[in-house]
Motif scaffolding. Structure first.
Motif, mmCIF file in Angstrom:
data_model
loop_
_atom_site.group_PDB
_atom_site.id
_atom_site.type_symbol
_atom_site.label_atom_id
_atom_site.label_comp_id
_atom_site.label_asym_id
_atom_site.label_seq_id
_atom_site.Cartn_x
_atom_site.Cartn_y
_atom_site.Cartn_z
ATOM 1 N N GLY A 8 0.847 -1.197 0.000
ATOM 2 C CA GLY A 8 0.000 0.000 0.000
ATOM 3 C C GLY A 8 0.878 1.240 0.000
ATOM 4 N N PRO A 9 0.233 2.409 -0.086
ATOM 5 C CA PRO A 9 0.978 3.649 -0.324
ATOM 6 C C PRO A 9 1.720 4.182 0.903
ATOM 7 N N GLY A 10 1.366 3.744 2.091
ATOM 8 C CA GLY A 10 2.057 4.296 3.266
ATOM 9 C C GLY A 10 1.298 4.016 4.543
ATOM 10 N N HIS A 79 6.593 -5.008 -1.169
ATOM 11 C CA HIS A 79 6.861 -3.868 -2.050
ATOM 12 C C HIS A 79 5.908 -2.732 -1.756
ATOM 13 N N THR A 80 6.347 -1.527 -2.009
ATOM 14 C CA THR A 80 5.483 -0.374 -1.770
ATOM 15 C C THR A 80 4.350 -0.305 -2.806
ATOM 16 N N GLY A 81 3.231 0.249 -2.423
ATOM 17 C CA GLY A 81 2.103 0.416 -3.346
ATOM 18 C C GLY A 81 1.655 -0.924 -3.892
ATOM 19 N N ASP A 82 1.490 -0.979 -5.187
ATOM 20 C CA ASP A 82 1.249 -2.261 -5.844
ATOM 21 C C ASP A 82 2.548 -2.682 -6.532
ATOM 22 N N PRO A 83 2.920 -3.956 -6.358
ATOM 23 C CA PRO A 83 4.244 -4.353 -6.882
ATOM 24 C C PRO A 83 4.346 -4.333 -8.401
ATOM 25 N N SER A 84 3.221 -4.300 -9.104
ATOM 26 C CA SER A 84 3.318 -4.362 -10.569
ATOM 27 C C SER A 84 3.725 -3.035 -11.193
ATOM 28 N N LEU A 85 3.755 -1.979 -10.385
ATOM 29 C CA LEU A 85 4.156 -0.672 -10.937
ATOM 30 C C LEU A 85 5.535 -0.305 -10.408
ATOM 31 N N TYR A 86 6.499 -0.238 -11.304
ATOM 32 C CA TYR A 86 7.863 0.146 -10.960
ATOM 33 C C TYR A 86 8.373 -0.620 -9.742
ATOM 34 N N VAL A 109 -2.566 -1.344 -2.738
ATOM 35 C CA VAL A 109 -3.117 -0.053 -3.169
ATOM 36 C C VAL A 109 -1.946 0.806 -3.642
ATOM 37 N N SER A 110 -1.906 1.101 -4.914
ATOM 38 C CA SER A 110 -0.801 1.909 -5.432
ATOM 39 C C SER A 110 -0.857 3.336 -4.881
ATOM 40 N N SER A 111 0.286 3.956 -4.786
ATOM 41 C CA SER A 111 0.332 5.367 -4.364
ATOM 42 C C SER A 111 -0.480 6.235 -5.329
ATOM 43 N N LEU A 112 -0.628 5.732 -6.545
ATOM 44 C CA LEU A 112 -1.461 6.394 -7.547
ATOM 45 C C LEU A 112 -2.863 6.664 -7.003
ATOM 46 N N LEU A 161 2.549 10.682 -13.032
ATOM 47 C CA LEU A 161 3.976 10.468 -13.253
ATOM 48 C C LEU A 161 4.653 9.992 -11.972
ATOM 49 N N PHE A 162 5.191 8.795 -12.045
ATOM 50 C CA PHE A 162 5.977 8.256 -10.948
ATOM 51 C C PHE A 162 7.431 8.710 -11.120
ATOM 52 N N LEU A 163 8.195 8.628 -10.060
ATOM 53 C CA LEU A 163 9.656 8.722 -10.123
ATOM 54 C C LEU A 163 10.143 9.947 -10.896
ATOM 55 N N SER A 164 9.390 11.019 -10.864
ATOM 56 C CA SER A 164 9.740 12.173 -11.685
ATOM 57 C C SER A 164 9.818 13.475 -10.893
ATOM 58 N N ILE A 188 1.151 18.052 -7.160
ATOM 59 C CA ILE A 188 2.243 17.228 -6.654
ATOM 60 C C ILE A 188 1.743 16.655 -5.336
ATOM 61 N N VAL A 189 1.736 15.329 -5.233
ATOM 62 C CA VAL A 189 1.303 14.723 -3.965
ATOM 63 C C VAL A 189 2.494 14.000 -3.359
ATOM 64 N N TYR A 190 2.936 14.512 -2.226
ATOM 65 C CA TYR A 190 4.103 13.976 -1.535
ATOM 66 C C TYR A 190 3.624 13.048 -0.436
ATOM 67 N N LYS A 191 4.175 11.870 -0.389
ATOM 68 C CA LYS A 191 3.876 10.887 0.667
ATOM 69 C C LYS A 191 2.370 10.731 0.920
ATOM 70 N N ALA A 192 1.675 10.408 -0.134
ATOM 71 C CA ALA A 192 0.225 10.192 -0.022
ATOM 72 C C ALA A 192 -0.057 9.166 1.065
ATOM 73 N N THR A 193 -1.006 9.462 1.895
ATOM 74 C CA THR A 193 -1.524 8.629 2.997
ATOM 75 C C THR A 193 -0.581 8.494 4.186
ATOM 76 N N THR A 219 9.586 10.742 -3.513
ATOM 77 C CA THR A 219 8.395 10.185 -2.855
ATOM 78 C C THR A 219 7.155 11.011 -3.167
ATOM 79 N N ALA A 220 7.064 11.401 -4.397
ATOM 80 C CA ALA A 220 5.897 12.200 -4.778
ATOM 81 C C ALA A 220 5.430 11.798 -6.161
ATOM 82 N N LEU A 221 4.156 11.940 -6.374
ATOM 83 C CA LEU A 221 3.582 11.721 -7.699
ATOM 84 C C LEU A 221 3.221 13.066 -8.298
HETATM 85 N N1 SAH Z 1 4.800 0.334 -6.685
HETATM 86 C C1 SAH Z 1 4.701 1.681 -6.189
HETATM 87 C C2 SAH Z 1 5.591 2.630 -6.919
HETATM 88 C C3 SAH Z 1 7.072 2.400 -6.661
HETATM 89 S S1 SAH Z 1 8.105 3.469 -7.535
HETATM 90 C C4 SAH Z 1 3.238 2.111 -6.196
HETATM 91 O O1 SAH Z 1 2.392 1.415 -6.741
HETATM 92 O O2 SAH Z 1 2.938 3.161 -5.649
HETATM 93 C C5 SAH Z 1 8.404 4.748 -6.384
HETATM 94 C C6 SAH Z 1 7.664 6.003 -6.771
HETATM 95 O O3 SAH Z 1 6.316 5.856 -6.403
HETATM 96 C C7 SAH Z 1 8.122 7.268 -6.073
HETATM 97 O O4 SAH Z 1 9.174 7.896 -6.753
HETATM 98 C C8 SAH Z 1 6.879 8.126 -6.136
HETATM 99 O O5 SAH Z 1 6.746 8.670 -7.422
HETATM 100 C C9 SAH Z 1 5.795 7.084 -5.972
HETATM 101 N N2 SAH Z 1 5.332 6.928 -4.596
HETATM 102 C C10 SAH Z 1 5.476 5.843 -3.811
HETATM 103 N N3 SAH Z 1 4.839 6.033 -2.647
HETATM 104 C C11 SAH Z 1 4.284 7.255 -2.692
HETATM 105 C C12 SAH Z 1 3.450 8.012 -1.817
HETATM 106 N N4 SAH Z 1 3.056 7.539 -0.648
HETATM 107 N N5 SAH Z 1 3.045 9.246 -2.226
HETATM 108 C C13 SAH Z 1 3.399 9.719 -3.422
HETATM 109 N N6 SAH Z 1 4.166 9.056 -4.285
HETATM 110 C C14 SAH Z 1 4.597 7.830 -3.936
#
Ligand code: SAH
Length: 598
Positions: A8-10, A79-86, A109-112, A161-164, A188-193, A219-221
């Motif tokens: 999950g996202p955090g 893995h953070t978020g959902d493992p299928s994304l990056y 739950v992806s950070s998306l 946009l991830f990782l940007s 810009i969403v930093y550290k969602a959740t 750590t932002a989208l």
């Molecule tokens: N698998 C993860 C993404 C991993 S790549 C997912 O589904 O969320 C790492 C990138 O994800 C970071 O550079 C950032 O762009 C984004 N990210 C991860 N956690 C985040 C969060 N809590 N808030 C905002 N962006 C996040």
């Protein structure tokens, strides 16, 4: 067995039930320590062995999982978020398969989605965008050529946009090159959740400054698109008239809203070319900057085209002789406050020449962008630019402000060009230090420039920070609205230029006079339902009659605040007469001293 689990996202309670159970059961956990919330590890058994993969290589991760498997233990790869994304899971799965080790994947739950929740946004708004592009800016990891940000931007779809976040200037330039406008909403969403979640709403044009100001680099989208702030159509799924698999509708499907038949060039830039070579150049520009290309070879007439585009387009680009362009636009020129940007480009693409509205209309900036795209020189002739002196009107445009008292621009520029100082008095915060030649004053004599939404004698830079709430009876004409509005502005002592949009109840969204009135001012009309307006918190001028006819006790004040969004305040309460009510809400703005884009 090895279980890949999305953390999950955090927030620690945003892992799935299945993921949580696997964590609680695991003997060995390898977690992505850079982003996985350590609070999740509290779910693990006391004797569970934890490894932080942030400090490990792929062979080391595989070695840990392999030896756990050999010992008959259960392991979780978290893995953070959902493992299928990056998530770089494929390489791990292949390595495990090669060793005959079984694995499964539990989604997360992806950070998306964490970010969308933080914004209260829907990526797929009917009538705005039905697609979401999930991508990243090329960084240390390459992005395939056909997947550049600018090529995706051309779709105008919702984007995540991830990782940007560490490359926001490049992100902005790519999005603009792909055709997004400077004013396209972005966030810009930093550290969602996470507890320190930060949501910054901005525009494509202000992405880099917004990120820099907040010190966000990772750590932002980055989310981009009109889904963040645009009128949209209500969904068919919940439309009472619409029958679904689960529900019988009450009647006919309402007609689709009429196609936008205005001939306004897409993205606001209209190109006219006169030869095949010119057409090719115009198309190249159009691909990079957006817009619409016409060519006299197709029977389009120079005069007709100019007459049609001049009042509508944000910018006119003539690919041909500057003299032809000058003669074509001459009968249409009104003044720098309202004329579009006009640029001539020679058909070989050597020079981009701004001809009108260099500052307020943005022709200088457009000429620079054109020059950048095709490797031309921008032939800029405005005195402040050639002497690299602060230009109040250019600053106003970059800051999304209007200008009142336009004839006074010349006086201020003349002072600066002479090497004297100009004084600026502002009623809003301006971040950073003023540029050379500008001093900020709060008291004393009349300043050279006011920054305010109240009228003053002299030059006023007007932040577009007010939202006009409107209530009106059925059949009201735009002329009556116009007359009452002029009176309202006088009585409220505000400049009409300070208004950025209008708002009302959704019952009025097809009221012709109202739509005309808003269109004439270039305002978007934002509407809310009776329910949405009722939910706005505050003290309002209530009326039983309005409550009975609309379902909410006040329209103008509530609508203004509803549309103005978070942190807005009511600046002026109900002003009523002739079946029309107006109110004003004030949104917070933060200006800075940036006065040149790019
Ligand atoms: N698998 C993860 C993404 C991993 S790549 C997912 O589904 O969320 C790492 C990138 O994800 C970071 O550079 C950032 O762009 C984004 N990210 C991860 N956690 C985040 C969060 N809590 N808030 C905002 N962006 C996040």
């Amino acid at each position: 067995m090895v279980h890949f689990v999305g953390a999950g996202p955090g927030a620690p309670d945003l892992i799935t039930l299945r993921g949580a159970a696997l964590l609680a059961d695991a003997d060995v956990v390898v977690y992505a320590g850079s982003l996985v919330n350590p609070a999740l590890l509290e779910r693990c058994k006391p004797d569970c062995v934890l490894h932080n993969s942030a400090e490990m290589t792929l062979p080391e991760v595989i070695a840990v999982l392999e030896s756990a498997e050999a010992a008959g233990l259960e392991s979780v790869r978290l893995h953070t978020g959902d493992p299928s994304l990056y998530g770089a899971i494929r390489e791990q799965m292949d390595a495990l398969a090669a060793r005959g080790i079984a694995y499964d994947v539990t989604p997360g739950v992806s950070s998306l989605f964490g970010a969308a929740a933080a914004l209260g946004a829907e990526f797929t708004l009917p009538g705005v965008s039905q697609s979401l592009i999930v991508t990243r800016m090329a960084g240390r990891t390459d992005v395939p050529e056909r997947e550049t940000l600018r090529s995706f931007a051309r779709h105008g779809a919702s984007m995540a946009l991830f990782l940007s976040a560490g490359m926001l200037e490049r992100v902005r330039d790519e999005l603009l090159a792909g055709g997004f406008a400077l004013q396209t909403p972005a966030a810009i969403v930093y550290k969602a959740t996470w507890p320190d979640e930060t949501v910054l709403r901005c525009t494509v044009g202000s992405l880099a400054e917004t990120g820099a100001l907040a010190g966000i680099r990772k750590t932002a989208l980055v989310l981009v698109g009109d889904f963040l702030d645009a009128p949209y159509e209500k969904s068919k799924l919940y439309d009472p008239a619409f029958t679904t698999e689960f529900r019988q509708g009450s009647g006919e499907i309402p007609p689709e809203p009429a196609e936008n038949t205005s001939e306004c060039a897409k993205d606001g830039i209209a190109y006219l070319s006169f030869t095949e070579r010119g057409r090719m150049l115009a198309e190249r520009l159009c691909n990079a900057l957006g817009g619409e290309v016409a060519c006299t070879r197709d029977g389009v007439g120079l005069r007709d085209w100019t007459a049609r585009q001049f009042p509508r387009a944000r910018a006119l680009v003539y690919v041909g002789a500057a003299g032809i362009a000058v003669r074509a636009i001459a009968p249409h020129l009104i003044g720098k406050a309202s004329d579009p940007a006009v640029v001539a480009v020679d058909e070989r693409g050597q020079y981009a020449i701004p001809l009108a509205s260099g500052h307020l209309g943005g022709a200088n900036e457009l000429a620079r962008r054109i020059a950048h795209v095709i490797g031309a020189s921008a032939a800029i002739t405005t005195a402040t630019d050639v002497n690299d002196v602060f230009a109040v009107d250019e600053w106003a445009r970059v800051q999304n402000c209007a200008v009142a008292g336009i004839p006074h621009i010349r006086t201020a520029s003349a002072k600066l060009l002479d090497g004297s100082e100009i004084s600026v008095r502002s009623s809003c915060a301006i971040d950073g230090n003023p540029p050379q030649g500008v001093c900020l004053t709060q008291t004393g004599e009349k300043p050279d420039v006011w920054v305010d939404f109240h009228p003053h004698a002299g030059l006023v830079v007007v932040p577009r920070m007010l939202v006009l709430g409107i209530g009106c009876r059925r059949g009201v004409t735009s002329a009556t609205l116009e007359a009452r509005f002029a009176e309202f502005c006088r009585s409220a002592d505000v400049l009409p230029e300070a208004i950025c949009s209008a708002a009302t109840i959704d019952l009025k969204k097809n009221e012709n006079g109202l739509l005309e009135f808003c269109a004439a001012h270039g305002w978007r009309l934002i509407t809310g339902s009776a329910e949405e307006l009722s939910a706005v918190a505050g003290t309002f001028t209530a009326s039983d009659f309005v409550a009975k006819t609309t379902g909410v006790d006040n329209v103008c004040e509530r609508a203004a605040l509803y549309a103005a969004g978070e942190n807005a305040v009511l600046l002026h309460g109900k002003f009523a007469g002739e079946g029309i009510t107006f109110a004003l809400a004030k949104r917070p703005v933060l200006l800075d001293w940036k006065w040149k884009n790019g």
